[in-house]
Write a protein that holds these residues in place. Sequence first.
Motif, short mmCIF file in Angstrom:
data_model
loop_
_atom_site.label_atom_id
_atom_site.label_comp_id
_atom_site.label_asym_id
_atom_site.label_seq_id
_atom_site.Cartn_x
_atom_site.Cartn_y
_atom_site.Cartn_z
N UNK A 65 0.81 -1.21 0.00
CA UNK A 65 0.00 0.00 0.00
C UNK A 65 0.85 1.27 0.00
N UNK A 66 2.11 1.15 0.36
CA UNK A 66 2.99 2.32 0.31
C UNK A 66 3.24 2.76 -1.13
N UNK A 67 2.92 1.89 -2.11
CA UNK A 67 3.14 2.23 -3.51
C UNK A 67 1.90 2.82 -4.19
N UNK A 68 0.82 3.01 -3.41
CA UNK A 68 -0.35 3.71 -3.96
C UNK A 68 0.03 5.18 -4.14
N UNK A 69 -0.10 5.75 -5.33
CA UNK A 69 0.24 7.16 -5.52
C UNK A 69 -0.68 8.05 -4.69
N UNK A 70 -0.11 9.08 -4.09
CA UNK A 70 -0.86 9.97 -3.21
C UNK A 70 -1.11 11.30 -3.92
N UNK A 71 -2.37 11.72 -3.96
CA UNK A 71 -2.77 12.98 -4.56
C UNK A 71 -3.49 13.83 -3.53
N UNK A 75 -5.99 18.11 -6.74
CA UNK A 75 -4.89 17.89 -7.68
C UNK A 75 -5.43 17.44 -9.05
N UNK A 76 -4.70 17.80 -10.09
CA UNK A 76 -5.04 17.39 -11.45
C UNK A 76 -4.22 16.15 -11.80
N UNK A 77 -4.88 15.19 -12.46
CA UNK A 77 -4.21 13.94 -12.82
C UNK A 77 -4.72 13.48 -14.17
N UNK A 78 -4.00 12.52 -14.75
CA UNK A 78 -4.39 11.94 -16.04
C UNK A 78 -4.22 10.43 -15.97
N UNK A 79 -5.09 9.72 -16.65
CA UNK A 79 -4.99 8.26 -16.68
C UNK A 79 -3.81 7.84 -17.54
N UNK A 80 -3.18 6.74 -17.16
CA UNK A 80 -2.03 6.23 -17.91
C UNK A 80 -2.39 4.99 -18.73
N UNK A 81 -3.61 4.52 -18.58
CA UNK A 81 -4.10 3.36 -19.32
C UNK A 81 -5.63 3.46 -19.36
N UNK A 82 -6.27 2.58 -20.05
CA UNK A 82 -7.74 2.56 -20.03
C UNK A 82 -8.20 2.06 -18.68
N UNK A 83 -9.06 2.81 -18.01
CA UNK A 83 -9.50 2.46 -16.66
C UNK A 83 -11.02 2.57 -16.56
N UNK A 84 -11.58 1.79 -15.63
CA UNK A 84 -13.01 1.82 -15.37
C UNK A 84 -13.31 2.82 -14.26
N UNK A 111 -6.92 8.81 -0.68
CA UNK A 111 -7.40 7.52 -1.17
C UNK A 111 -8.19 6.74 -0.12
N UNK A 112 -9.21 6.04 -0.57
CA UNK A 112 -9.91 5.03 0.23
C UNK A 112 -9.26 3.69 -0.09
N UNK A 113 -8.66 3.07 0.92
CA UNK A 113 -7.92 1.82 0.70
C UNK A 113 -8.83 0.64 1.04
N UNK A 114 -9.40 0.03 0.03
CA UNK A 114 -10.32 -1.09 0.22
C UNK A 114 -10.27 -1.99 -0.99
N UNK A 116 -8.08 -4.17 -1.90
CA UNK A 116 -6.71 -4.26 -2.42
C UNK A 116 -6.18 -2.98 -3.03
N UNK A 117 -7.04 -2.07 -3.46
CA UNK A 117 -6.56 -0.87 -4.14
C UNK A 117 -6.75 0.37 -3.28
N UNK A 118 -6.11 1.44 -3.70
CA UNK A 118 -6.40 2.77 -3.21
C UNK A 118 -7.28 3.46 -4.25
N UNK A 119 -8.41 4.03 -3.80
CA UNK A 119 -9.39 4.60 -4.72
C UNK A 119 -9.53 6.10 -4.49
N UNK A 120 -9.71 6.84 -5.61
CA UNK A 120 -9.92 8.28 -5.54
C UNK A 120 -11.26 8.64 -6.18
N UNK A 121 -11.98 9.52 -5.50
CA UNK A 121 -13.15 10.13 -6.12
C UNK A 121 -12.64 11.27 -6.99
N UNK A 122 -13.04 11.27 -8.27
CA UNK A 122 -12.52 12.27 -9.22
C UNK A 122 -13.67 12.94 -9.95
N UNK A 123 -13.39 14.14 -10.44
CA UNK A 123 -14.33 14.89 -11.28
C UNK A 123 -13.81 14.91 -12.72
#
Length: 265
Positions: A65-71, A75-84, A111-114, A116-123
């Motif tokens: 979980x230490x490798x989950x990117x922290x925003x 913050x502004x971000x962009x997807x690096x692959x096709x994501x759901x 992030x909400x860590x649940x 297995x992943x860290x999840x972000x609510x995004x606009x």
Amino acid sequence: MTRQSTRWRPIASLLLLSVVLAGCLAGPSEPASPALPSVSSVPTPTPTTEPTPTPSATPEPAPDQAKVPVFQAGAMAATRTTVRLRDLPGTQWGVAALLPSGAVVQVVLGPIRTGRFGWYLVRDADPAKPPFNEGWLAAGFAPDAFIAPDPSARPPANGPAFVAGYAGVTDADFGPFRVEGNTALRWALALPIAKPAGSICHFTGTLTPAGGKAVIFLRTSASDAPAPGTVQPSFFAQHPTLRGDLFLHVDSDCSWAVSVVRLPL
């Protein structure tokens, strides 16, 4: 005695002597062969083959979980692959949109860590399709995270101003942060990765002005379904002491996140 009997005596003696001599010359009689002991047949034991134990399945190690990117919130971000884009944090929830690589988003909460992943609510901050309002993205893990910072991107117009954002999986204290104007709190909580399905986690959050009395802004719980929500500006209108510099205190065994936002009038 008569003369006749006397005459046969020498003959009888000779016959007796002949029988004795014949017995001596014949030798002793052969004894019967002794009976041989019977030999019972001992069955040869059939070698048995020890069953080869079936190796147990190796549990898949939990991602670091230490490798989950922290925003930070806003913050502004962009997807690096096709994501759901999901309706809630977790791969079991509905898909609101399929975002292509390079889609620009603004982080609202996390992030909400649940699950297995860290999840972000995004606009949605990208004029390209598909359009959406808000949704949850899994962040992935460095160095191959699903989303990455995009400092060149601009936040969407007429959106909220992000004052502060906090997240954790245990009790915590933060602040000060400034509350003024039309302020609201965005929050979410979910079962942390360490808790099995069916468990219940609890959350209590308080706001305290410098030198003032703590005020509970949320006391709730969550189980298998994550719980997101908003503390509306009306809450702050009802608690006039909650102005200026405030401190956040959280008592929780959930994975939780709180963002302080200033809404446009």
